[in-house]
Design a protein around this motif. Structure first.
Motif, PDB file in Angstrom:
ATOM      1  N   ARG A 144       6.354  -1.243  -4.060  1.00  0.00           N
ATOM      2  CA  ARG A 144       6.818   0.137  -3.858  1.00  0.00           C
ATOM      3  C   ARG A 144       5.896   1.082  -4.630  1.00  0.00           C
ATOM      4  O   ARG A 144       5.631   0.880  -5.809  1.00  0.00           O
ATOM      5  CB  ARG A 144       8.254   0.304  -4.338  1.00  0.00           C
ATOM      6  N   GLN A 145       5.406   2.104  -3.917  1.00  0.00           N
ATOM      7  CA  GLN A 145       4.501   3.066  -4.512  1.00  0.00           C
ATOM      8  C   GLN A 145       4.808   4.437  -3.942  1.00  0.00           C
ATOM      9  O   GLN A 145       4.989   4.577  -2.719  1.00  0.00           O
ATOM     10  CB  GLN A 145       3.043   2.700  -4.204  1.00  0.00           C
ATOM     11  N   PHE A 146       4.905   5.430  -4.805  1.00  0.00           N
ATOM     12  CA  PHE A 146       5.218   6.791  -4.375  1.00  0.00           C
ATOM     13  C   PHE A 146       6.488   6.841  -3.529  1.00  0.00           C
ATOM     14  O   PHE A 146       6.592   7.590  -2.556  1.00  0.00           O
ATOM     15  CB  PHE A 146       4.043   7.405  -3.611  1.00  0.00           C
ATOM     16  N   GLY A 147       7.440   5.993  -3.886  1.00  0.00           N
ATOM     17  CA  GLY A 147       8.757   6.051  -3.262  1.00  0.00           C
ATOM     18  C   GLY A 147       8.914   5.302  -1.956  1.00  0.00           C
ATOM     19  O   GLY A 147       9.962   5.408  -1.308  1.00  0.00           O
ATOM     20  N   LYS A 148       7.915   4.510  -1.562  1.00  0.00           N
ATOM     21  CA  LYS A 148       8.016   3.785  -0.285  1.00  0.00           C
ATOM     22  C   LYS A 148       7.340   2.423  -0.379  1.00  0.00           C
ATOM     23  O   LYS A 148       6.376   2.238  -1.115  1.00  0.00           O
ATOM     24  CB  LYS A 148       7.373   4.595   0.847  1.00  0.00           C
TER      25      LYS A 148
END
Length: 911
Positions: free
Chosen positions: A181-185
């Protein structure tokens, strides 16, 4: 995903095909994995017959009638199956290739080929065992296949097989990965590049998340408005489904075209419902714990930027660094503290202490950043220690908020060579100075770095290393990394599990939790039948301590998993194994002695048990015995061994080459070898120039920039009566820039730089950094020198020293060009003419005079040339024996390849 090769006429050279009485084996050895993607590639690399325009699906007698990637994602863990099916509609045997670009973080779990109903499965073996067996096959004349880095996120897997007329072949590759998960996704990255129309082409993704799916989206760099309508997506509750299935007409680049428009990146993104800070799942004696709290106040942060400004960063490197820092300054919050440490030969600081990011201070910082320029060599140790000391002082004197997250970000493009330069000593000093208080993030710019050193030092200090690729978007890469760590929400996060209930726990303490990311912990119950778990979670927030207890039992998890068609096997157990192996391999990087042996043994046992292809295991595939098939070996590349593909390089013969930084391909075997890399073909062309000692060759001539490079040949100490052609080398090189009035003359004994009427001389015993208007000269003692001309091209000259008492050979020089794209389109010369794109076609491969080196017809520049498949040496990793690099050898002094004839490039003097 499939590619088709021309049928072989007559006996085939052993470089490409080999007959064996027994079954043939394909060995697939892969090293450390990293991001989510898969790629289908259909290319033709042999002679291809003219396609029947009435049937766009048949190419050289092969029809690829199906190509599909099927992905099932359960609780972030993805199980991916890539399947390609083809039929040989020709009247003879055909060679069919299967090329897939895989994510670096993925573990392959299986590969198989099915030919006319008979399946040839893959088996996982310990790497060393497989390698020994493979070496026996090599001794019989078989050659190796490759898995190699093909991009920042992917690596290419390739295998081929010969199939009979009317026969069908199915390739199936399975790999698994944990989506990060990165930047909320969560993101799944799929490279789509069939290069051919396929009747049944489909990507299908099924997602099951017990927490519920809040959003699901898909995008592609090649997606047109018409293709956008073929992406079907639905999500409701725990389930999400996405498919991409273009028709034949939708795949075409135009209504009457037979080329495929499917060429680029296909990205699937989603996120889950978060009603609580975490989610705990228990299945069959294993658990996984996902932790990603939301709506927390941001922690103020203290950031030290430690920047390499040595001479090698000059030009585009320092320009991109300034550009990235200016953008980062726009994103720094007013509650943050920051400072800049610059290191060349000396260490410079912007301010003596950490400074608060007020508007006034940010304006002053921008002025400072715009004035950053390069100077000197690389005092990496001095720069890092100064930054650590500044953070320590800030906390000890309460100059920064008590509840604030401190991080160090270092950017370098080279090796330490001033002050303390021993990397192990630097690691020891840095670890002692940080004492686990702050994470260290090491960013390595380009390929002239010791990535292994940077990675070890970062991992020892709770950080990570990242390569910044020296491309046009390097500034965006730097800014993108900063964005990942720019929003710390918690410090010193601990997820505590009952010690008497859990064994084999993955990492459960984390220095920082960043907004938009996720912490994942998995473990195994001591009692396999235990069905409940209580976890205590603690972390330091911006205002207070976050502390709570969470509970879960197996029945609650089971209620969420009613949709069994979305579930694959014991997914939590495999997730635990994947995460455990990944972390063991990471710990191995910095470990030594008995600790490293124990980590290796544990990771190997798990890799074999769960059938994962890792750096410690190999996959072996048995091929049919009645076809012209070849054995292959493929080592999965690791980031520490990554290197660029040089555009053009020149290297003379040498029996022992000292490989110094920066690293490039080099070659041996006769007169100076010119090696021309053709990246779009993933291949190379090489040729020799056989001339007498004393001849001066024009290598590069750019009338626009005024840059010229020439080299004078020398011979052996005496005539070698056993050789038909006498060895020659470059004994003197001259580089001139008419616009700057500059001349550089280099021999194995001395280096002379002339600017107008002023001359300055050095020897190879000197370590020098010389800077004057538009020019940087760096001499690395007894190794190499770098000449950088403003924002233009750079040149590296390598000193090759031979044993002084050698009866024949003497010291000589090698020349390498960097950033050749900065020279004009009018550049010419023996090397310069190949700075422009070049293409070729290989036809009619057939046995040559050497059974191990087949001949072929090359179509290039409208000429038909007889070429020979051979090798040159790459001494980057093994300076004694070198590694064979394949290329097509053009005979007769490059006749038909070079413009004109080689004597056209003989000039009267270096300048």
């Amino acid at each position: 995903m499939l590619r088709v090769g021309r049928e072989c006429e007559g006996e085939i050279g052993t470089l490409f095909f080999s007959k064996m009485e027994n079954h043939l084996l394909l060995w697939i050895l892969l090293l450390i994995p990293a991001f989510a993607s898969s790629d289908f590639l259909v290319t033709r690399i042999r002679n291809v017959k003219k396609r029947n325009v009435d049937n766009d699906l048949v190419v050289n007698g092969i029809e690829i009638y199906s190509m599909k990637i099927d992905s099932k994602v359960t609780s972030r863990f993805a199980h991916n199956v890539i399947t390609s099916r083809a039929v040989n509609r020709g009247s003879e045997h055909k060679e069919v290739f299967f090329d897939v670009e895989l994510p670096k973080t993925a573990f392959i779990t299986n590969f198989s080929m099915t030919i006319d109903g008979v399946t040839y499965p893959g088996t996982i073996k310990e790497k060393e065992v497989a390698k020994k067996q493979y070496e026996k096959a090599v001794s019989k004349g078989q050659t190796a296949g490759l898995v190699k880095a093909s991009g920042r996120k992917t690596e290419k897997f390739t295998v081929s097989v010969n199939v009979a007329a009317a026969s069908k072949v199915t390739f199936e590759l399975i790999y698994e990965e944990l989506l990060k998960r990165q930047f909320g996704k969560y993101e799944m990255f799929i490279k789509v590049k069939p290069k051919q129309l396929v009747k049944d082409f489909e990507i299908e993704v099924n997602i099951f998340e017990p927490q519920g799916i809040t959003e699901l989206e898909a995008e592609g760099t090649f997606i047109t408005n018409e293709l956008q309508n073929t992406i079907k997506k639905t999500f409701s509750g725990e389930k999400g489904h996405l498919s991409f299935k273009p028709t034949l007409d939708q795949q075409r680049t135009c209504s009457n075209c037979s080329q495929s428009a499917l060429d680029g990146d296909f990205i699937v993104k989603y996120d889950v419902t978060r009603t609580t800070p975490d989610n705990l799942q228990i299945v069959n004696g294993y658990f996984v714990h996902f932790f990603a709290p939301t709506n927390l106040p941001k922690l103020p942060k203290n950031v030290i930027f430690v920047i390499d400004i040595s001479g090698s960063m000059s030009g585009r490197g320092i320009e991109q660094t300034r550009e990235a820092l200016l953008k980062i300054l726009d994103d720094i919050e007013e509650d943050d503290f920051f400072n800049f440490i610059l290191f060349g030969s000396e260490v410079h600081t912007w301010k003596e202490t950490l400074i608060k990011a007020t508007p006034e201070n940010l304006d002053e910082a921008r002025k400072f950043v715009r004035g950053i320029d390069t100077e000197g060599m690389t005092n990496l140790h001095g720069g890092l220690i100064r930054g650590i000391d500044m953070l320590n002082t800030g906390h000890e004197r309460n100059l920064v908020p008590k509840r604030s997250a401190s991080i160090i970000i270092m950017l370098t493009d080279g090796h330490p060579n001033v002050g303390i330069s021993n990397t192990e000593e630097i690691q020891t000093h840095v670890k002692k100075a940080i004492e686990g208080k702050y994470p260290l993030y090491n960013l390595g710019f380009g390929y002239g770095i010791d990535y292994n050193f940077l990675e070890k030092m970062a991992l020892e200090n709770k950080g990570l290393a990242r390569r910044i690729y020296p491309d046009s978007d390097a500034a965006l890469q730097l800014q993108g990394f900063y964005d990942e760590v720019s929003n710390p929400m918690l410090m010193d996060v601990e997820l505590n599990y009952p010690e008497n209930e859990i064994s084999d726990l993955t990492k459960n303490s984390f220095k920082h939790f960043y907004d938009g990311s996720e912490i994942v912990v998995a473990g195994r119950f001591i009692d396999h039948h235990q069905n409940s778990l209580t976890v205590n979670v603690r972390g330091e927030g911006a205002n207070d301590v976050l502390s709570y207890t969470t509970q879960q039992d197996a029945e609650q998890t089971a209620k969420g998993f009613q949709e069994q068609e979305y579930i694959f096997g014991d997914y939590i157990e495999r997730l635990w194994a994947y995460l455990t192996i990944e972390q063991l391999l990471e710990k191995r990087i910095a470990a030594t002695g008995e600790e490293k042996e124990n980590l290796t043994a544990e990771a190997l046992d798990l890799s074999l048990k769960y059938k994962f292809v890792t750096p410690l295991t190999s996959m072996v595939v048995t091929k049919p015995e009645d076809s012209n098939n070849q054995d292959g070996i493929a080592d999965k590349p690791i980031e520490a061994e990554a290197s660029p593909v040089a555009a053009v390089l020149l290297a003379p013969q040498v029996s022992h080459l000292y490989a110094a930084h920066p690293t490039w391909y080099t070659s041996v075997d006769g007169d100076p070898h010119f090696i021309i890399s053709v990246p779009q073909k993933e291949d190379a062309i090489c040729f020799n120039i056989n001339e007498n000692p004393g001849a001066v060759l024009n290598l590069i001539n750019d009338p626009v920039t005024g840059i010229t490079v020439s080299g004078e040949l020398i011979g052996d100490k005496r005539v070698n009566n056993d050789a038909k052609i006498q060895n020659t080398y470059f004994g003197k090189l001259g580089i001139a820039n008419k616009q700057l009035g500059l001349k550089l003359t280099v021999t194995p004994e001395k280096i002379t730089i002339q600017n107008g009427n002023e001359k300055t001389g050095f020897t190879w015993l000197d370590s020098v950094t010389l800077q004057q208007e538009g020019v940087t000269l760096i001499i690395n003692r007894k190794k190499n020198l770098l000449l950088k001309m403003g924002s233009g091209a750079s040149f590296v000259i390598v000193l090759h020293e031979v044993w002084k008492k050698h009866p024949l050979h003497q010291d000589f020089l090698g020349l390498y060009t960097l950033e050749s794209d900065k020279l004009s389109e009018q550049t010419h010369g023996l090397l310069g003419q190949f700075f422009h794109p070049i293409n070729f076609t290989i036809l009619e491969i057939h046995p040559g005079s050497d059974p191990k080196k087949p001949d072929a017809t090359m179509i290039i520049k409208n000429n038909e040339l007889i070429v020979t498949r051979g090798w040159q040496k790459d001494f980057r990793r093994d300076p004694t024996r070198g590694i064979d690099v394949p290329c097509w050898f053009v005979h007769n002094n490059g006749a038909g390849l070079i413009d004109g004839v080689h004597t056209d490039y003989i000039v009267s003097s270096l300048f």
